[in-house]
Motif scaffolding. Sequence first.
Motif, PDB file in Angstrom:
ATOM      1  N   VAL A  86       0.807  -1.107  -0.008  1.00 22.20           N
ATOM      2  CA  VAL A  86      -0.104   0.078   0.001  1.00 22.20           C
ATOM      3  C   VAL A  86       0.673   1.241  -0.110  1.00 22.20           C
ATOM      4  O   VAL A  86       0.610   2.082  -0.671  1.00 22.20           O
ATOM      5  CB  VAL A  86      -1.074   0.183   1.338  1.00 22.20           C
ATOM      6  N   ALA A  87       1.816   1.231   0.734  1.00 24.13           N
ATOM      7  CA  ALA A  87       2.748   2.451   0.871  1.00 24.13           C
ATOM      8  C   ALA A  87       3.605   2.571  -0.338  1.00 24.13           C
ATOM      9  O   ALA A  87       3.524   3.849  -1.031  1.00 24.13           O
ATOM     10  CB  ALA A  87       3.714   2.245   1.966  1.00 24.13           C
ATOM     11  N   ALA A  88       3.975   1.573  -0.943  1.00 20.27           N
ATOM     12  CA  ALA A  88       4.809   1.583  -2.181  1.00 20.27           C
ATOM     13  C   ALA A  88       3.887   2.172  -3.409  1.00 20.27           C
ATOM     14  O   ALA A  88       4.526   2.816  -4.067  1.00 20.27           O
ATOM     15  CB  ALA A  88       5.433   0.128  -2.486  1.00 20.27           C
ATOM     16  N   ILE A  89       2.580   1.736  -3.443  1.00 23.88           N
ATOM     17  CA  ILE A  89       1.808   2.328  -4.577  1.00 23.88           C
ATOM     18  C   ILE A  89       1.532   3.757  -4.430  1.00 23.88           C
ATOM     19  O   ILE A  89       1.594   4.255  -5.434  1.00 23.88           O
ATOM     20  CB  ILE A  89       0.359   1.412  -4.429  1.00 23.88           C
ATOM     21  N   ARG A  90       1.368   4.146  -3.124  1.00 23.73           N
ATOM     22  CA  ARG A  90       1.394   5.893  -3.036  1.00 23.73           C
ATOM     23  C   ARG A  90       2.506   6.404  -3.628  1.00 23.73           C
ATOM     24  O   ARG A  90       2.399   7.388  -4.214  1.00 23.73           O
ATOM     25  CB  ARG A  90       1.056   5.878  -1.700  1.00 23.73           C
ATOM     26  N   TYR A  91       3.750   5.845  -3.243  1.00 28.15           N
ATOM     27  CA  TYR A  91       4.977   6.257  -3.765  1.00 28.15           C
ATOM     28  C   TYR A  91       4.969   6.345  -5.219  1.00 28.15           C
ATOM     29  O   TYR A  91       5.335   7.351  -5.830  1.00 28.15           O
ATOM     30  CB  TYR A  91       6.086   5.770  -3.100  1.00 28.15           C
ATOM     31  N   ILE A  92       4.751   5.238  -5.891  1.00 23.71           N
ATOM     32  CA  ILE A  92       4.845   4.899  -7.208  1.00 23.71           C
ATOM     33  C   ILE A  92       3.854   6.082  -7.807  1.00 23.71           C
ATOM     34  O   ILE A  92       4.053   6.506  -8.821  1.00 23.71           O
ATOM     35  CB  ILE A  92       4.335   3.534  -7.698  1.00 23.71           C
ATOM     36  N   ASP A  93       2.786   6.111  -7.619  1.00 24.91           N
ATOM     37  CA  ASP A  93       1.761   6.898  -8.024  1.00 24.91           C
ATOM     38  C   ASP A  93       2.223   8.412  -7.912  1.00 24.91           C
ATOM     39  O   ASP A  93       2.110   9.334  -8.900  1.00 24.91           O
ATOM     40  CB  ASP A  93       0.432   6.894  -7.345  1.00 24.91           C
ATOM     41  N   ASP A  94       2.706   8.684  -6.852  1.00 29.27           N
ATOM     42  CA  ASP A  94       3.255  10.150  -6.960  1.00 29.27           C
ATOM     43  C   ASP A  94       4.544  10.248  -7.981  1.00 29.27           C
ATOM     44  O   ASP A  94       4.505  11.303  -8.728  1.00 29.27           O
ATOM     45  CB  ASP A  94       4.136  10.452  -5.436  1.00 29.27           C
ATOM     46  N   GLN A  95       5.491   9.354  -8.085  1.00 27.39           N
ATOM     47  CA  GLN A  95       6.407   9.553  -8.994  1.00 27.39           C
ATOM     48  C   GLN A  95       5.814   9.413 -10.558  1.00 27.39           C
ATOM     49  O   GLN A  95       6.461  10.307 -11.307  1.00 27.39           O
ATOM     50  CB  GLN A  95       7.171   8.143  -8.865  1.00 27.39           C
ATOM     51  N   LEU A  96       4.989   8.722 -10.781  1.00 30.21           N
ATOM     52  CA  LEU A  96       4.325   8.773 -12.355  1.00 30.21           C
ATOM     53  C   LEU A  96       3.472  10.028 -12.477  1.00 30.21           C
ATOM     54  O   LEU A  96       3.363  10.571 -13.492  1.00 30.21           O
ATOM     55  CB  LEU A  96       3.225   7.557 -12.243  1.00 30.21           C
ATOM     56  N   SER A  97       3.334  10.767 -11.398  1.00 28.30           N
ATOM     57  CA  SER A  97       2.341  12.009 -11.462  1.00 28.30           C
ATOM     58  C   SER A  97       3.326  13.116 -12.092  1.00 28.30           C
ATOM     59  O   SER A  97       2.801  14.133 -12.518  1.00 28.30           O
ATOM     60  CB  SER A  97       1.507  12.381 -10.199  1.00 28.30           C
ATOM     61  N   ARG A  98       4.595  13.054 -11.883  1.00 27.51           N
ATOM     62  CA  ARG A  98       5.571  14.202 -12.113  1.00 27.51           C
ATOM     63  C   ARG A  98       6.454  13.568 -13.488  1.00 27.51           C
ATOM     64  O   ARG A  98       6.829  12.854 -13.660  1.00 27.51           O
ATOM     65  CB  ARG A  98       6.374  14.418 -11.084  1.00 27.51           C
ATOM     66  N   VAL A  99       6.632  14.670 -14.535  1.00 26.33           N
ATOM     67  CA  VAL A  99       7.239  14.392 -15.559  1.00 26.33           C
ATOM     68  C   VAL A  99       8.591  13.989 -15.334  1.00 26.33           C
ATOM     69  O   VAL A  99       9.161  13.095 -15.994  1.00 26.33           O
ATOM     70  CB  VAL A  99       6.859  15.566 -16.504  1.00 26.33           C
ATOM     71  N   ASP A 100       9.136  14.726 -14.194  1.00 24.08           N
ATOM     72  CA  ASP A 100      10.800  14.593 -14.015  1.00 24.08           C
ATOM     73  C   ASP A 100      10.926  13.364 -13.396  1.00 24.08           C
ATOM     74  O   ASP A 100      12.332  12.732 -13.327  1.00 24.08           O
ATOM     75  CB  ASP A 100      11.119  15.690 -13.140  1.00 24.08           C
ATOM     76  N   THR A 101       9.947  12.589 -12.802  1.00 23.49           N
ATOM     77  CA  THR A 101      10.276  11.231 -12.311  1.00 23.49           C
ATOM     78  C   THR A 101       9.542  10.046 -12.910  1.00 23.49           C
ATOM     79  O   THR A 101       9.858   8.911 -12.594  1.00 23.49           O
ATOM     80  CB  THR A 101       9.863  11.406 -10.600  1.00 23.49           C
ATOM     81  N   SER A 102       8.548  10.299 -13.551  1.00 16.64           N
ATOM     82  CA  SER A 102       7.813   9.231 -14.155  1.00 16.64           C
ATOM     83  C   SER A 102       8.780   8.107 -15.183  1.00 16.64           C
ATOM     84  O   SER A 102       8.688   7.128 -14.849  1.00 16.64           O
ATOM     85  CB  SER A 102       6.783   9.671 -15.157  1.00 16.64           C
TER      86      SER A 102
END
Length: 541
Positions: A254-270
């Motif tokens: 659950v924690a990892a998915i929240r982190y992944i979604d945050d990374q995917l939401s930004r152009v510089d980290t996706s």
Amino acid sequence: MWKRPVIGLVLLGLAEAVIRPGPFFEYQDRADAEVGGGLEGGSEDVHSKAFATQAATVSAKTVTLPLDHFGNHPGTLENRYWVLEEFYQPGNPVFIYDAGEGNAEPSVQFRLADSTSFFRQMVQEFNGIGIVWEHRYYGASSHVNISLTTPMEEFRWLNTAQALADIPAFANNFTLQSFPGTDLTPASTPWVFIGGSYPGMRAAFVREKYPGTIFASLSSSAPVHAQVNMSVYFEQVYRGLNGLGFKNCTSDIVAAIRYIDDQLSRVDTSAAIKKQYLGAGAEKNSNEGFADALTYIYYSWQSYEAEGSPANMRSFCDWISTDPETGGVSGEEGWAKSKGAKFASDRWATWQPLGTVVGNLTVGRPNCRLDDPFPGPDAVSWTFQYCSEWGYFQSSNLGPNQIVSSYNSLKHQQDICYRQFPRGLSSGLLPPSPAVDKVNREYGGWDLRPSNVFFSGGEYDPWGTLSLLSEEPWAPKGVRLTQNIPEEGISTPRGEVFGYLLKGAAHCFDLRTTWPDGANSRRIFTTALRKWLGNFKKKTK
């Protein structure tokens, strides 16, 4: 308490049975699971063991059926089936096992020739005839080759009504050369329909629609209620993992998915997180395609729970719950609370079998093309079925138990239908959204109560959430599960279901002889069947 992971499992990659992307029951995965591979004694290569040793035992037969049972189209198809008759004594039932949404041939020999097959055992117990039936548009039972280039017009006759009508068309003309004087049609011989999963749905529907053909049915793990949003599929995986003692693992997912979604939401980290998980080239895929790939680890759950092939949920949870520096195992709250969500995500990304799992399920390996249509014939046919009628969109289970990226949305699942069939909408053969209300009205949905049908299911079965055994918030309240055998030909009231729930079990676990409680479920059905058969009456002409 949480379950301490078993450390040091050999990670050999994915075994033969895999789930394809999308809301797919996965016929082959279910077939392998019924053999018992992965639950008892590790992963078993059923194709090289059970099937190959009996390869010449049962030969395929074909029957000519109309493409259109309800119109004037002159086309036909040759539908395959296989027959076991060695135990037959005249007057006893014909059992038909529905192979459902896949090529029936790879598992026929096991079902009909292997002594550990529940179906063979049931046929022998009743001195009956056993038939394995291949569903239209799967395997070799199609009037046209199925692929991504199959014209949309050819799918006009792939629907629930036509496929159900195949059964009486076959049964009412069934004969065997070895029993020339015996009327084996439903007029004189009781026919019993056996199915699990989608075939379990068909087992209930065919008894309801054609009671003069099918005398009784066993309906295992059957999601008879059509629904577009099936995000609860992953909720059941979450519940099951917790129920089996992997709460530390689910906390970190659950924690990892929240982190992944945050990374995917930004152009510089996706792009970076896609490459971290799947290597160079992965960044060329959409966020949605990448999110799909992260769900692949869950699709063996329905048939194996945490076990199965080495690339299973147990090995994954062992990995994510272990500190690589100390070898310590996380407590019930997981590592993310103390080490941060990035730590949990990094552990996921370095799980060795991940690339193998994704590679086996995508097109263009090793180019990591996650946004392409599913090319396999079975996937093409089933995608048409769920996109046109059943829905079952396995989108993210948003909320506190979320184990799937938010990018795996309902819109994305609908877009898969358009991607798979670019001419679907313009041809008029694919509705803008699956016609779930229509099929629920036609086949009963929650209100389905055919007589002479036994419904079974598993506590942690993702598909059980849309079955008559469901206790989800959207399911009817106050429905009582009973093992009291109804009288022959008498339906239970709406507030009651004749069936059995296997505790701790998942999908179709009562159709395997390696799951102890499965015998109890099958015993209830066979006891009921003996009672019902006592009232079978031959039809007079």
